[in-house]
Each structure stands twice: as structure tokens, then as C-alpha cells.
Design an enzyme around this catalytic site. Structure first.
Site, PDB file in Angstrom:
ATOM      1  N   TRP A  83       0.840  -1.202   0.000  1.00  0.00           N
ATOM      2  CA  TRP A  83       0.000   0.000   0.000  1.00  0.00           C
ATOM      3  C   TRP A  83       0.872   1.247   0.000  1.00  0.00           C
ATOM      4  O   TRP A  83       0.534   2.258  -0.618  1.00  0.00           O
ATOM      5  CB  TRP A  83      -0.908   0.014   1.235  1.00  0.00           C
ATOM      6  CG  TRP A  83      -1.775   1.239   1.342  1.00  0.00           C
ATOM      7  CD1 TRP A  83      -3.026   1.408   0.827  1.00  0.00           C
ATOM      8  CD2 TRP A  83      -1.455   2.478   2.007  1.00  0.00           C
ATOM      9  NE1 TRP A  83      -3.512   2.669   1.122  1.00  0.00           N
ATOM     10  CE2 TRP A  83      -2.566   3.341   1.844  1.00  0.00           C
ATOM     11  CE3 TRP A  83      -0.358   2.943   2.716  1.00  0.00           C
ATOM     12  CZ2 TRP A  83      -2.597   4.629   2.374  1.00  0.00           C
ATOM     13  CZ3 TRP A  83      -0.379   4.228   3.237  1.00  0.00           C
ATOM     14  CH2 TRP A  83      -1.486   5.054   3.063  1.00  0.00           C
ATOM     15  N   HIS A  84       2.015   1.166   0.673  1.00  0.00           N
ATOM     16  CA  HIS A  84       2.875   2.335   0.790  1.00  0.00           C
ATOM     17  C   HIS A  84       3.635   2.634  -0.496  1.00  0.00           C
ATOM     18  O   HIS A  84       4.122   3.759  -0.668  1.00  0.00           O
ATOM     19  CB  HIS A  84       3.867   2.154   1.940  1.00  0.00           C
ATOM     20  CG  HIS A  84       3.263   2.414   3.276  1.00  0.00           C
ATOM     21  ND1 HIS A  84       2.569   1.460   3.978  1.00  0.00           N
ATOM     22  CD2 HIS A  84       3.233   3.536   4.042  1.00  0.00           C
ATOM     23  CE1 HIS A  84       2.147   1.976   5.124  1.00  0.00           C
ATOM     24  NE2 HIS A  84       2.529   3.234   5.185  1.00  0.00           N
ATOM     25  N   GLY A  85       3.761   1.677  -1.383  1.00  0.00           N
ATOM     26  CA  GLY A  85       4.464   1.982  -2.622  1.00  0.00           C
ATOM     27  C   GLY A  85       4.693   0.756  -3.473  1.00  0.00           C
ATOM     28  O   GLY A  85       4.665  -0.383  -3.001  1.00  0.00           O
TER      29      GLY A  85
END
Length: 471
Positions: free
Chosen positions: A318-320
Site C-alpha cells: 500500500w505504501h508503494g
């Protein structure tokens, strides 16, 4: 347009606030909606249509789910909403990463799309998904007023980097909200606190981290490596919690009450405790919409461990779109599983100081995966942290940076602990005259000083990134 900019502070915000407080109460949602569109379109005029599509799409799916509640159609509508949301998020955030991975593994030459990532897409996509899921579950009623729903999705104070709001948390404020001088005063002070965290602490700590990472591995002593990653850890905390403070403060001025997103995470006594304190709205989202639907802890220990693994793989990506973020998520999954199996019981039985040292070490190492992208950079930095690059524990450059940034580091360390809030609480609850006088003086003087220093820094400085904009 970032909150810590001259454009926002001295142009957009004053004009918006004048319009917002001058119009009648029944028009405030319209002003907030239009102002939010201007705020978003300032930097990404094309992607505003993507956000509006997500808003209209999930508004329609919510209405259809409620109309056909109890029938098979409602499940189909829920599935359509989830698929559309995940497709949009996946296409813009992960398409190039997947094609690049395919090219690397299979030796193909599929051209990359090279699309810029829409700002805040991970946040507003999770908000609209949670709304549709809650309507399907019957936890909330579908919103019939599309303007109110549009405000929920596009509201500029928390649009870019959260906190991620569930619809029921703001539903009553969308329908009817009031502001008074106490709420405005609290909101302004909270906004100024966040602004100071961002520009006075995070930005300057970021300069230290930048200086360390620009050095070659042949100059990186153990002290310098740990100093650098500690600077990044403090930078990302003050950057993100500062943004959350500003969002909560702006929300209070406008008559909303947003949930807290941070609770002094660096005093956590376990990794589980850390994630109860860091980016709380994201942890709660994954718990409610992924972990519990997968079975949570209700289907035996092996299934629970599997659920933890899945949740933290998803949290990482989700963060990258990068392998480093996947490893970052798996790193936390590993320690959360250990704590579930036996380590949690050990931490409960020993003095908390040992738990805090262990947690801080785990978190600091995790930021290496988070901050650096290539496996080579990550491995080299970890080698330097543990003295495996042949430089030794200390060198003159490390001592120079320690002396150069000593005051900033001390202030940052104190600011990330609950010492200040405990002092304020003690003064506020004291019945003695001097304590109350000191509290009232500080309440008025400190925000003014912080605002003055922050504005001076913003006008003078050129280094002003927001780390979570890329998510």
C-alpha cells in the site's frame, strides 16, 4: 499545494476561510466541496476527474446496495465497487512496477506507462471503499445527498495524507456542524503545532538524512549510519504526524472532529504496540476490512498467523510499488508473528525498557527498507549500521554531524515523547496560581512564536518535501 507553503497559508487558506464563514450554514458544504476541488486541481487538474469518478461511482454503488439490501444484487454491487476501486488504484500505482518486473524476469521489453501517481489516491480510495463496505454490512446508511458524500471524499484538510476517515465518523458533521471560538482556537493551535513539526523539525532532520545518504559506504561509520536512520525516523514521524495535526486542526476550525492518527509511537514497548500508535487510521482500516473478514483470530492460530502475513504484505505494498515496501511489510509481519507465538509473553514479563529498546531497534531497521529503494543500497546501509563495511564505530565526519545537529536532535527527541503533553496537563490541572499563570501564558505565547518561526522558515527555505505525498 502543500500546507507548509506560502501559496496555501497566505492565498488559498485566507480566501477559502473568508468565503466559508461568510456564507449561510446550508451553503458551507458547497463552499467546502468547491474549495477542495480547487485545492486538488491546483497541482493535478487532470486527476481531479479521476477523484470525481471515484466519488460518483461509490455514491451510486452505495445507493444500489441499500436499495437491494438482502438480495444477491447487493453483493454484486459491492464486488463491482471493490473491483473498480482496486483496478484504479492498481493501474496508477502498480502497473509500471508489474511491467518492469515482467521485463526483468522474462527479458521482455514491454513499454512502461510512466504515469504520475495521483496525489492522495491511496487515501481517498480506501475511504470510499470503506463507505461501500459499511453500507453493505448495514453499519451505515447510504448517503442520498451527493454533495455531502462529495465533501466526505474530497475534503481538503485530510484529502492528501489522511487520517483515513470512515463515513460514520463524520456523517453527523456533514449534515449539521457548528463552530465556536473554543473550537476555532483549538484548531488554530493544533494547526500551528503541526506546521512547526513539519517545517522546523521534519525538514531540518531531512537535511541531516540527506547528508548521510549522499556519503559513500566507504565513509559510513556505525555512528553515522545509526545517526542517519534515526534522523529519518524522526523526520517521517514529524512530517506525517505534523500533517495529521494540521488536518485535525483545520477540521476543528471547519466544525469537524477527526480521529487521532498518532500516539507517541516511539515509546511503544512492542511492535504490536507500535502499530497501535503509528498511522492509527491505516492500521484500523486493515484490521476492520482485511484482517477480521479473513477470520482474524477466530479460526485457530495457524490461520491467524496467515492473516497477519497477508495484512502486512498488503500494508507494505500500500505504501508503494517496490520490493523494498513489500520487504518492509514482511519485516513487521515477522516480528508480529513472533510476538503472537512467544515473544509477546516474554515482553510482558520483563521491564518495559527492554521492550522499548527492542521495538525501537526493529523500527529503525525497518526504516532502512522504507527509505532506500534498491537492494544494493539497503544492504550497504545495513552493513554500515552493524560495522560490516570496515569503517569502524566512529569517524570525524560522524562527530562533526553530531555536533552540528545536536540541538535539533535533542529537541526532536523531547518532542516525540509525551513529556510536553504531561507538563501541560499538570499545569492545566494544577490549582496553584503560578502554575495556572504559566499555563495561560504558554497557551498564548508558544503558538504565536511557533507560527512566526515557521513562517520565517517557509519564506526562507527551499527544502520542503512531504514524504507521504507519494503514497
Amino acid at each position: 499545494m502543500v500546507f507548509s507553503s506560502v501559496l496555501f497559508l497566505f492565498r488559498f487558506l485566507p480566501i477559502f476561510m473568508i468565503c466559508y464563514f461568510l456564507v449561510p450554514r446550508k451553503m458551507k458544504n458547497l463552499v467546502l466541496f468547491l474549495g477542495s476541488l480547487v485545492f486538488y486541481a491546483w497541482g493535478e487538474p487532470v486527476y481531479i476527474f479521476l477523484m470525481l469518478f471515484s466519488t460518483i461511482s461509490d455514491y451510486v454503488w452505495g445507493r444500489l446496495i441499500e436499495e437491494y439490501r438482502g438480495k444477491d444484487h447487493s453483493r454484486i454491487f459491492l464486488l463491482c465497487s471493490i473491483v473498480i476501486n482496486l483496478f484504479i488504484l492498481g493501474f496508477f500505482k502498480y502497473a509500471d512496477f508489474l511491467m518492469q518486473t515482467v521485463n526483468t524476469v522474462f527479458g521482455t521489453s514491454i513499454p512502461l506507462l510512466k504515469l504520475p501517481l495521483p496525489i492522495g489516491i491511496s487515501f481517498y480510495t480506501f475511504q470510499t471503499m470503506s463507505y461501500v463496505i459499511d453500507v453493505y454490512r448495514g453499519d451505515t446508511k447510504a448517503q442520498r445527498n451527493i454533495l455531502q458524500f462529495g465533501v466526505y471524499v474530497t475534503m481538503f484538510p485530510q484529502l492528501i495524507a489522511g487520517p483515513i476517515l470512515k463515513y460514520h465518523q463524520v456523517e453527523r458533521y456533514l449534515q449539521d456542524r457548528r463552530t465556536d471560538l473554543d473550537a476555532i482556537s483549538y484548531g488554530v493551535k493544533r494547526f500551528v503545532t503541526g506546521l512547526a513539526k513539519k517545517v522546523l523539525l521534519a525538514n531540518n532532520l531531512g537535511l541531516l538524512w540527506k547528508q548521510v545518504t549522499e556519503l559513500g559506504n566507504e565513509q559510513m561509520s556505525i555512528l553515522m549510519a545509526w545517526l542517519g536512520i534515526a534522523a529519518f525516523a524522526l523526520q517521517i514521524y514529524f512530517d506525517f504526524s505534523g500533517y495529521s495535526d494540521m488536518a485535525i486542526g483545520l477540521g476543528a476550525v471547519l466544525g469537524f472532529h477527526f480521529p487521532e492518527n498518532f500516539n507517541y509511537p516511539y515509546i511503544a514497548a512492542s511492535v504490536k504496540d507500535f502499530w497501535h500508535r503509528w498511522h492509527i487510521s491505516l492500521s484500523t482500516w486493515f484490521k476492520e476490512y482485511v484482517y477480521i473478514p479473513l477470520g482474524g483470530n477466530r479460526k485457530g492460530l495457524p490461520r491467524q498467523l496467515f492473516n497477519i502475513l497477508v495484512v502486512w504484505m498488503l500494508t507494505g505494498i500500500w505504501h508503494g510499488a517496490g520490493w523494498n515496501f513489500l520487504f518492509w511489510g514482511l519485516w513487521f509481519a515477522f516480528f508480529l508473528i513472533l510476538e503472537k507465538l512467544f515473544l509477546g509473553d516474554i515482553l510482558e514479563s520483563v521491564p518495559k525498557v527492554f521492550g522499548r529498546i527492542y521495538t525501537l531497534a526493529v523500527v529503525l531497521i525497518s526504516w532502512v527498507f522504507f527509505a532506500l529503494e534498491s537492494p544494493g543500497e539497503i544492504l550497504a546501509y545495513l552493513q554500515a549500521m552493524f560495522g560490516m563495511n570496515g569503517i569502524g564505530p566512529v569517524n570525524s565526519l560522524a562527530m562533526f554531524l553530531c555536533n552540528e545537529y545536536l540541538v535539533l536532535l535533542v529537541i526532536a527527541l523531547v518532542a516525540c515523547l509525551p513529556l510536553g503533553s504531561r507538563l501541560v496537563h499538570a499545569l492545566k490541572s494544577s490549582k496553584t496560581g503560578p502554575a495556572m499563570a504559566l499555563y495561560r501564558l504558554g497557551e498564548k505565547v508558544i503558538p504565536a512564536v511557533l507560527l512566526l518561526l515557521s513562517v520565517a522558515y517557509i519564506v526562507d527555505a527551499s527544502y520542503n518535501p512531504f514524504l507521504y505525498f507519494r503514497f
